[in-house]
Scaffold this active site. Sequence first.
Site, PDB file in Angstrom:
ATOM      1  N   CYS A   1     -33.791 116.283  20.639  1.00 62.85           N
ATOM      2  CA  CYS A   1     -34.562 115.565  19.805  1.00 62.85           C
ATOM      3  C   CYS A   1     -34.497 114.070  19.648  1.00 62.85           C
ATOM      4  O   CYS A   1     -35.194 113.180  19.639  1.00 62.85           O
ATOM      5  CB  CYS A   1     -34.739 116.100  18.329  1.00 62.85           C
ATOM      6  SG  CYS A   1     -35.540 117.811  18.149  1.00 62.85           S
TER       7      CYS A   1
ATOM      8  N   HIS B   1     -38.648 109.988  14.422  1.00 65.73           N
ATOM      9  CA  HIS B   1     -38.675 111.345  14.812  1.00 65.73           C
ATOM     10  C   HIS B   1     -39.409 112.229  13.889  1.00 65.73           C
ATOM     11  O   HIS B   1     -39.094 112.137  12.898  1.00 65.73           O
ATOM     12  CB  HIS B   1     -37.062 112.109  15.150  1.00 65.73           C
ATOM     13  CG  HIS B   1     -37.450 113.216  15.555  1.00 65.73           C
ATOM     14  ND1 HIS B   1     -38.322 113.849  16.516  1.00 65.73           N
ATOM     15  CD2 HIS B   1     -36.640 114.443  14.977  1.00 65.73           C
ATOM     16  CE1 HIS B   1     -38.009 115.171  16.690  1.00 65.73           C
ATOM     17  NE2 HIS B   1     -37.050 115.549  16.061  1.00 65.73           N
TER      18      HIS B   1
ATOM     19  N   ASN C   1     -42.906 119.095  15.336  1.00 66.17           N
ATOM     20  CA  ASN C   1     -41.945 118.319  16.154  1.00 66.17           C
ATOM     21  C   ASN C   1     -41.817 118.652  17.525  1.00 66.17           C
ATOM     22  O   ASN C   1     -41.912 119.863  18.111  1.00 66.17           O
ATOM     23  CB  ASN C   1     -40.793 118.939  15.642  1.00 66.17           C
ATOM     24  CG  ASN C   1     -39.393 118.519  15.962  1.00 66.17           C
ATOM     25  OD1 ASN C   1     -39.535 117.815  16.837  1.00 66.17           O
ATOM     26  ND2 ASN C   1     -38.212 119.087  15.318  1.00 66.17           N
TER      27      ASN C   1
HETATM   28  O1  UT7 Z   1     -35.739 118.047  15.593  1.00 66.09           O
HETATM   29  C1  UT7 Z   1     -34.654 118.329  15.227  1.00 66.09           C
HETATM   30  C2  UT7 Z   1     -34.195 118.297  13.821  1.00 66.09           C
HETATM   31  N1  UT7 Z   1     -34.759 119.587  13.122  1.00 66.09           N
HETATM   32  C3  UT7 Z   1     -35.066 119.242  11.781  1.00 66.09           C
HETATM   33  O2  UT7 Z   1     -35.032 118.169  11.460  1.00 66.09           O
HETATM   34  C4  UT7 Z   1     -35.529 120.504  10.919  1.00 66.09           C
HETATM   35  C5  UT7 Z   1     -34.682 120.294   9.443  1.00 66.09           C
HETATM   36  N2  UT7 Z   1     -35.263 121.361   8.512  1.00 66.09           N
HETATM   37  C6  UT7 Z   1     -36.362 121.575   8.125  1.00 66.09           C
HETATM   38  O3  UT7 Z   1     -37.224 120.839   8.278  1.00 66.09           O
HETATM   39  C7  UT7 Z   1     -36.586 122.540   6.977  1.00 66.09           C
HETATM   40  O4  UT7 Z   1     -35.136 122.963   6.661  1.00 66.09           O
HETATM   41  C8  UT7 Z   1     -37.376 123.518   7.050  1.00 66.09           C
HETATM   42  C9  UT7 Z   1     -38.741 123.347   7.287  1.00 66.09           C
HETATM   43  C10 UT7 Z   1     -37.040 124.260   8.615  1.00 66.09           C
HETATM   44  C11 UT7 Z   1     -37.201 124.868   6.075  1.00 66.09           C
HETATM   45  O5  UT7 Z   1     -37.370 124.077   4.880  1.00 66.09           O
HETATM   46  P1  UT7 Z   1     -36.322 124.515   3.661  1.00 66.09           P
HETATM   47  O6  UT7 Z   1     -37.055 124.026   2.413  1.00 66.09           O
HETATM   48  O7  UT7 Z   1     -35.066 123.942   4.062  1.00 66.09           O
HETATM   49  O8  UT7 Z   1     -36.332 126.216   3.598  1.00 66.09           O
HETATM   50  P2  UT7 Z   1     -35.222 127.168   3.796  1.00 66.09           P
HETATM   51  O9  UT7 Z   1     -34.935 127.007   5.261  1.00 66.09           O
HETATM   52  O10 UT7 Z   1     -34.178 126.767   2.562  1.00 66.09           O
HETATM   53  O11 UT7 Z   1     -36.044 128.597   3.382  1.00 66.09           O
HETATM   54  C12 UT7 Z   1     -36.521 128.683   2.060  1.00 66.09           C
HETATM   55  C13 UT7 Z   1     -37.441 129.966   2.139  1.00 66.09           C
HETATM   56  C14 UT7 Z   1     -36.608 131.350   2.557  1.00 66.09           C
HETATM   57  O12 UT7 Z   1     -36.852 132.268   1.860  1.00 66.09           O
HETATM   58  P3  UT7 Z   1     -35.897 132.867   0.672  1.00 66.09           P
HETATM   59  O13 UT7 Z   1     -34.511 133.234   1.344  1.00 66.09           O
HETATM   60  O14 UT7 Z   1     -35.661 131.701  -0.122  1.00 66.09           O
HETATM   61  O15 UT7 Z   1     -36.661 133.908   0.073  1.00 66.09           O
HETATM   62  C15 UT7 Z   1     -37.044 131.240   4.121  1.00 66.09           C
HETATM   63  O16 UT7 Z   1     -36.763 132.861   4.574  1.00 66.09           O
HETATM   64  O17 UT7 Z   1     -38.519 129.823   2.890  1.00 66.09           O
HETATM   65  C16 UT7 Z   1     -38.490 131.143   3.772  1.00 66.09           C
HETATM   66  N3  UT7 Z   1     -39.237 130.646   5.047  1.00 66.09           N
HETATM   67  C17 UT7 Z   1     -40.606 130.700   5.338  1.00 66.09           C
HETATM   68  N4  UT7 Z   1     -41.588 131.237   4.389  1.00 66.09           N
HETATM   69  C18 UT7 Z   1     -42.705 131.187   4.896  1.00 66.09           C
HETATM   70  C19 UT7 Z   1     -38.666 130.142   6.115  1.00 66.09           C
HETATM   71  N5  UT7 Z   1     -39.811 129.829   6.950  1.00 66.09           N
HETATM   72  C20 UT7 Z   1     -40.999 130.222   6.656  1.00 66.09           C
HETATM   73  C21 UT7 Z   1     -42.269 130.406   6.826  1.00 66.09           C
HETATM   74  N6  UT7 Z   1     -43.111 130.700   6.180  1.00 66.09           N
HETATM   75  N7  UT7 Z   1     -42.645 129.839   7.984  1.00 66.09           N
END
Ligand code: UT7
Length: 324
Positions: free
Chosen positions: A115, A251, A281
Site C-alpha cells: 500500500c 492512502h 482500499n
Molecule cells: O492498506 C494497508 C493498511 N491497512 C489498514 O490500514 C487497515 C487497518 N485496519 C482497519 O481498518 C480496521 O482495523 C478494520 C476495518 C479492519 C476492522 O475494524 P476494527 O474496528 O479494528 O474491528 P476489529 O478488527 O477489532 O473487529 C471488531 C469486531 C470483531 O468481532 P468481535 O470479535 O468483537 O465479536 C470482528 O469479528 O468486528 C467483527 N468484524 C466484522 N463484523 C461485521 C470484522 N469484520 C467484520 C465485517 N462485518 N466485515
Amino acid sequence: MVEFASVIRGVGGYLPERILTNEDLSKMVDTTDDWITARTGIRKRHIAADGQTTSDLGAEAARRAMKAAGVGPDDIDLIVVATATPDYTFPATATVVQNKLGITRGAAFDLQAVCSGFVYAIATADNFLARGQFERALVIGAETFSRILDWSDRSTCVLFGDGAGAVVLERQTKAEAGERGVKGIHLRSDGRYRDLLYVDGGPSTTQTVGHLRMVGNQVFKHAVGKISDSVRAATADAGLQISDIDWFVPHQANQRILSAVAERLGLEEHKVVSTVAEHGNTSAASVPLALAAAIEDGRVKQGDLVLIEAIGGGLTWGSALIRM
Ligand code: UT7
C-alpha cells in the site's frame, strides 16, 4: 552542477466498471452495510472484469495522466509501477504497460511496497530525475486486489478494491520549476511486523499466488502513530510546517485512520481528500486516485502544497510533500 526539481505535470485515475456494494457483500459473507460504513467509511469498491489485468488498469490511468500533461509515448523515458498484484511473476508489469502504451525508450520496472508503493515510487522516480538520469517518468500505482482476497473472510474482503492512478513526473531546472516539485520525503519499513499484513503464498514459498491476511486492529494502531510521525519527518525534511500544507491526500484505507491522523497533526478536516467511500482500499493506487479526483473537482490547483502518505504490508510506510 545543475539542480533539478521533479514536477507533477499531469495526473490520471482509472476504476474498472464493475461495482460491488456493501449490500452485495452482505449476501456473500456475514456482514452489513452499517458495519462496513461505520468501521471503514467504505460504501463500494470496483472489481476488474474477467481478463482485465493490473497492466490494463495501469495503462489506462497512465493514458489519462499523459493526456493531462500533454505528452506522448516518445516523451516518457522512465516507468515505475508500484504494485503487489503484478500480471505475472515476471516480466515486470511496468514493461507490459510500456508495451501497451507504445513506449520504446528508457527503462521500466516494478516496485513492491504494497500500500505504500506509490509513495516509494514517487521517491524513487524523484531520485532518478534529480540525478539527471531520466527526463520524464510515469509513476503508476495499479492493483487488482480482488484476485488475492479470500472472499470467505469478512474481516478482509470488504476492505479492498481494484484500480489505478498515475502521474507524469518531469525533470525541470530549479529556475524552470520555481517553487514547484517534490519537496520532502520520508520512507520507513520494519520487517518485524510482517505477520500483521501479508499474503500467504508466493513463487518461492508455496508456488501459489496466495491470499491476503491481516490483523486489522493492530495495523490500525500502527497506522495512526507511524503515519503521523512520518508526516512530521517529511515536513521537516522539506523545511516546512504542518500548517503550510494545503491538501492532505492520504492512502485511502479507512476513514477512521484518515480522520485520526488529521486530528493528531492538527490538520483541518476540510483539507483532507477522502475517496475511500467510492473505491475502498486500492493499495498502491489509492493516493494517485484520490489526487486525480481532487484535481478533477478543482480542489487541488497548481501551486498548492500536497501531502501524500501511506502504510502497508512489510510494514512499510512513508510520506512526501509536493508543491503542485
Ligand atoms: O492498506 C494497508 C493498511 N491497512 C489498514 O490500514 C487497515 C487497518 N485496519 C482497519 O481498518 C480496521 O482495523 C478494520 C476495518 C479492519 C476492522 O475494524 P476494527 O474496528 O479494528 O474491528 P476489529 O478488527 O477489532 O473487529 C471488531 C469486531 C470483531 O468481532 P468481535 O470479535 O468483537 O465479536 C470482528 O469479528 O468486528 C467483527 N468484524 C466484522 N463484523 C461485521 C470484522 N469484520 C467484520 C465485517 N462485518 N466485515
